[in-house]
Design an enzyme around this catalytic site. Structure first.
Site, PDB file in Angstrom:
ATOM      1  N   LYS A 128       0.869  -1.186   0.000  1.00 34.33           N
ATOM      2  CA  LYS A 128       0.000   0.000   0.000  1.00 34.33           C
ATOM      3  C   LYS A 128       0.896   1.224   0.000  1.00 34.33           C
ATOM      4  O   LYS A 128       2.036   1.163   0.483  1.00 34.33           O
ATOM      5  CB  LYS A 128      -0.882  -0.001   1.252  1.00 34.33           C
ATOM      6  CG  LYS A 128      -2.089   0.903   1.158  1.00 34.33           C
ATOM      7  CD  LYS A 128      -3.218   0.263   0.392  1.00 34.33           C
ATOM      8  CE  LYS A 128      -4.354   1.246   0.168  1.00 34.33           C
ATOM      9  NZ  LYS A 128      -5.533   0.594  -0.411  1.00 34.33           N
ATOM     10  N   ASP A 168      -6.841   4.612  -4.707  1.00 35.06           N
ATOM     11  CA  ASP A 168      -7.501   4.491  -3.398  1.00 35.06           C
ATOM     12  C   ASP A 168      -8.100   5.884  -3.144  1.00 35.06           C
ATOM     13  O   ASP A 168      -8.319   6.639  -4.111  1.00 35.06           O
ATOM     14  CB  ASP A 168      -6.488   4.066  -2.312  1.00 35.06           C
ATOM     15  CG  ASP A 168      -7.172   3.670  -0.996  1.00 35.06           C
ATOM     16  OD1 ASP A 168      -7.729   2.568  -0.918  1.00 35.06           O
ATOM     17  OD2 ASP A 168      -7.167   4.469  -0.038  1.00 35.06           O
TER      18      ASP A 168
HETATM   19  P1  NDP Z   1     -12.621   8.158  -2.961  1.00 33.55           P
HETATM   20  O1  NDP Z   1     -11.561   9.158  -2.718  1.00 33.55           O
HETATM   21  O2  NDP Z   1     -13.117   7.937  -4.352  1.00 33.55           O
HETATM   22  O3  NDP Z   1     -13.892   8.464  -2.034  1.00 33.55           O
HETATM   23  C1  NDP Z   1     -13.774   8.536  -0.646  1.00 33.55           C
HETATM   24  C2  NDP Z   1     -15.101   9.022  -0.098  1.00 33.55           C
HETATM   25  O4  NDP Z   1     -15.056   8.934   1.334  1.00 33.55           O
HETATM   26  C3  NDP Z   1     -15.385  10.479  -0.413  1.00 33.55           C
HETATM   27  O5  NDP Z   1     -16.764  10.658  -0.514  1.00 33.55           O
HETATM   28  C4  NDP Z   1     -14.817  11.191   0.804  1.00 33.55           C
HETATM   29  O6  NDP Z   1     -15.379  12.471   1.053  1.00 33.55           O
HETATM   30  C5  NDP Z   1     -15.182  10.231   1.913  1.00 33.55           C
HETATM   31  N1  NDP Z   1     -14.250  10.382   3.034  1.00 33.55           N
HETATM   32  C6  NDP Z   1     -12.887  10.341   2.989  1.00 33.55           C
HETATM   33  N2  NDP Z   1     -12.353  10.554   4.208  1.00 33.55           N
HETATM   34  C7  NDP Z   1     -13.399  10.726   5.034  1.00 33.55           C
HETATM   35  C8  NDP Z   1     -13.518  10.982   6.409  1.00 33.55           C
HETATM   36  N3  NDP Z   1     -12.433  11.120   7.205  1.00 33.55           N
HETATM   37  N4  NDP Z   1     -14.774  11.089   6.927  1.00 33.55           N
HETATM   38  C9  NDP Z   1     -15.859  10.939   6.146  1.00 33.55           C
HETATM   39  N5  NDP Z   1     -15.820  10.711   4.822  1.00 33.55           N
HETATM   40  C10 NDP Z   1     -14.606  10.606   4.278  1.00 33.55           C
HETATM   41  O7  NDP Z   1     -12.055   6.773  -2.349  1.00 33.55           O
HETATM   42  P2  NDP Z   1     -12.537   5.286  -2.640  1.00 33.55           P
HETATM   43  O8  NDP Z   1     -13.995   5.262  -2.876  1.00 33.55           O
HETATM   44  O9  NDP Z   1     -11.615   4.696  -3.632  1.00 33.55           O
HETATM   45  O10 NDP Z   1     -12.191   4.568  -1.238  1.00 33.55           O
HETATM   46  C11 NDP Z   1     -13.128   4.497  -0.163  1.00 33.55           C
HETATM   47  C12 NDP Z   1     -12.721   3.385   0.772  1.00 33.55           C
HETATM   48  O11 NDP Z   1     -12.710   2.132   0.059  1.00 33.55           O
HETATM   49  C13 NDP Z   1     -11.336   3.495   1.405  1.00 33.55           C
HETATM   50  O12 NDP Z   1     -11.350   2.917   2.695  1.00 33.55           O
HETATM   51  C14 NDP Z   1     -10.469   2.639   0.486  1.00 33.55           C
HETATM   52  O13 NDP Z   1      -9.301   2.189   1.120  1.00 33.55           O
HETATM   53  C15 NDP Z   1     -11.442   1.497   0.218  1.00 33.55           C
HETATM   54  N6  NDP Z   1     -11.153   0.695  -0.974  1.00 33.55           N
HETATM   55  C16 NDP Z   1     -11.075   1.255  -2.215  1.00 33.55           C
HETATM   56  C17 NDP Z   1     -10.847   0.480  -3.319  1.00 33.55           C
HETATM   57  C18 NDP Z   1     -10.868   1.031  -4.706  1.00 33.55           C
HETATM   58  O14 NDP Z   1     -10.821   0.220  -5.653  1.00 33.55           O
HETATM   59  N7  NDP Z   1     -10.974   2.330  -4.902  1.00 33.55           N
HETATM   60  C19 NDP Z   1     -10.572  -0.971  -3.191  1.00 33.55           C
HETATM   61  C20 NDP Z   1     -10.774  -1.486  -1.853  1.00 33.55           C
HETATM   62  C21 NDP Z   1     -11.019  -0.658  -0.796  1.00 33.55           C
HETATM   63  P3  NDP Z   1     -14.562  13.824   0.679  1.00 33.55           P
HETATM   64  O15 NDP Z   1     -14.684  13.928  -0.809  1.00 33.55           O
HETATM   65  O16 NDP Z   1     -15.252  14.869   1.449  1.00 33.55           O
HETATM   66  O17 NDP Z   1     -13.137  13.595   1.145  1.00 33.55           O
END
Ligand code: NDP
Length: 448
Positions: A128, A168
């Protein structure tokens, strides 16, 4: 969490040697608390410091990332890549750009990734990376210069047979494109298999963008089916509105469910008529704006709540898909009181240990992230496969393979839980099934 007395010293040592890395301690404790039953059955897993070795990353890289902002000011960020375990294949795992990133968070994610990747049954190790860079409000030019500087150091540690990053939080198709461009320039090699989540014309895979959210939904659908149930007619709440959240909502709607609420880090929106996903996509993927815009544009039937907890919204299925520790014990109690029947973790470790304990005690169908969100990395491995054979599969072909992989991960977690005397406990099933595969592979490689 209850830890076997043979494993407690290992956890104590991890805490002592990785001081202050709270999320990493939490992830290790969560896995070790499932392993007592394994070493009782197969004591040789506790030999040769095998578990201690699994808890120690193979390599940790921390580097300076200097870049110039639009005002001509020099900015400094810190970059990380933790190459956790390569017993099953090249290191594989995403890159996160978020101000909260530190070495402990990257280590927790790399540790989780190792078992998740093992669960997919594909030839990929765990890693990671990321940076404490905050992309919010940055121009396209600033994002590009940051990605180029980040890759100017990272490229020497990567390779299609060595380490293959993906996206991510804060890293989507645009950022992967800039990083791939810089890698190509520095190495003078069109090595498409070095990064996944690429655009189609760079060798990206169809269905990769959708894979994590779709995969998590397939997993929950499989859990519901064990009870003769399905998503049809169910009310769902999905936290976040990023990549994972958007495609989780899309698949749930396709399966006949209704999305009641979604969020970003400022607050959440509720729409009694069911969330209009096209509008969410327009706001988040095109305009890159705040989710509060939804209520302003949609009007009747919808409202926005600044701050607060999205888990106060009653639902049948909850899919935490934003970030770690976003669903607390208090939130779990509220969800259970409101009649939730299934929880699927789209994000990595979004539920606190107290929340997980409550879900398990209440016999809620609970899908842990390392199993439920494995569809993203599994499809990344399919992207590597297509790159290696210089082939492109159709969306249907790729999604079909994803669906099969998710079904097999579900079944392997369920069967392992049963074998170890905890039927229906997917947390235990995922931890043990992932661990056994990594442990067997490491053991066969000798002391490395
Ligand atoms: P994105 O950046 O596309 O989206 C993240 C979302 O979560 C945004 O809406 C963001 O809001 C919100 N967010 C981030 N930090 C916080 C916080 N501290 N409190 C509340 N909301 C928050 O990321 P992903 O969708 O890719 O990833 C989301 C999760 O899924 C993570 O845990 C990641 O590790 C996991 N994941 C992702 C994969 C992938 O293929 N993308 C694969 C497996 C797991 P804002 O825009 O306001 O920051």
């Amino acid at each position: 969490m209850n830890i076997d007395e043979k494993l407690q010293p290992i956890l104590d040592d991890v805490i002592r040697r990785n001081a202050g890395e709270r999320e990493f301690h939490q992830a290790v404790e969560e896995v070790l608390s499932s392993l007592g039953r394994v070493i009782a059955k197969r004591p040789y897993y506790a030999d040769n410091a095998l578990i201690e070795r699994i808890c120690e990353p193979e390599r940790q890289i921390i580097f300076r990332v200097p870049w110039v902002d639009d005002k001509g000011q020099v900015q400094i960020n810190r970059g990380f890549r933790v190459q956790f375990n390569s017993a099953l294949g090249p290191y594989k795992g995403g890159i996160r750009f978020h101000p909260s990133v530190n070495v402990g968070i990257i280590k927790f994610l790399g540790f989780e990734q190792t078992f998740k990747n093992a669960l997919t049954g594909m030839p990929i190790g765990g890693g990671k990376g990321g940076s404490d860079f905050n992309p919010r409000g940055r121009s396209d030019g600033e994002i590009m210069r940051f990605c180029q500087s980040f890759m100017s150091e990272l490229f020497r540690h990567l390779g299609e047979y060595t380490d293959v990053p993906a996206g991510d939080i804060g890293v989507g198709g645009r950022e992967i494109g800039y990083m791939f461009g810089q890698y190509k320039r520095l190495t003078n090699r069109y090595e498409a298999g070095v990064l996944t989540g690429k655009a189609l014309f760079h060798g990206g895979s169809r269905a990769r963008k959708e894979a994590t959210g779709y995969g998590a939904t397939y997993f929950v659908q499989s859990m519901l089916q064990t009870k003769g149930d399905s998503f049809d007619g169910k009310k769902a709440v999905v936290s976040g509105s990023g990549n994972v959240a958007i495609y989780t909502m899309e698949k749930i709607i396709e399966f006949g469910g209704k999305i009641m609420a979604c969020s970003d880090s400022n607050g959440y929106i509720v729409d009694e008529n069911g969330i209009d996903l096209d509008l969410v996509k327009e706001i988040k993927e095109v305009r890159r704006a705040r989710i509060s815009e939804y209520a302003r544009l949609k009007g009747t039937g919808s409202h926005y709540i600044e701050g607060g907890s999205i888990w106060d919204v009653p639902c049948d299925v909850a899919m935490p898909s934003a970030t770690q520790n976003e669903l607390t014990g208090k939130d779990a109690a509220t969800l259970i009181k409101n009649g939730v029947i299934a929880v699927g973790e789209g994000a990595n470790m979004p539920s606190t240990p107290d929340a997980v304990r409550q879900f398990l005690e209440a016999n809620i169908l609970f899908a842990p992230g390392k199993a439920a969100n494995a569809g993203g990395v599994a499809t990344s491995a399919l992207e590597m496969q297509q790159n290696a054979s210089r082939d492109f599969w159709s969306f249907e072909e790729t999604e079909g393979r994803l669906a099969k992989i998710m079904r097999s991960i579900h079944d392997s977690c369920a069967e392992t839980a049963e074998e170890y005397g905890a039927p229906g406990n997917y947390v235990l099933g995922a931890n043990i099934a992932g661990f056994v595969r990594v442990a067997e592979s490491m053991d066969a490689l000798g002391v490395i």
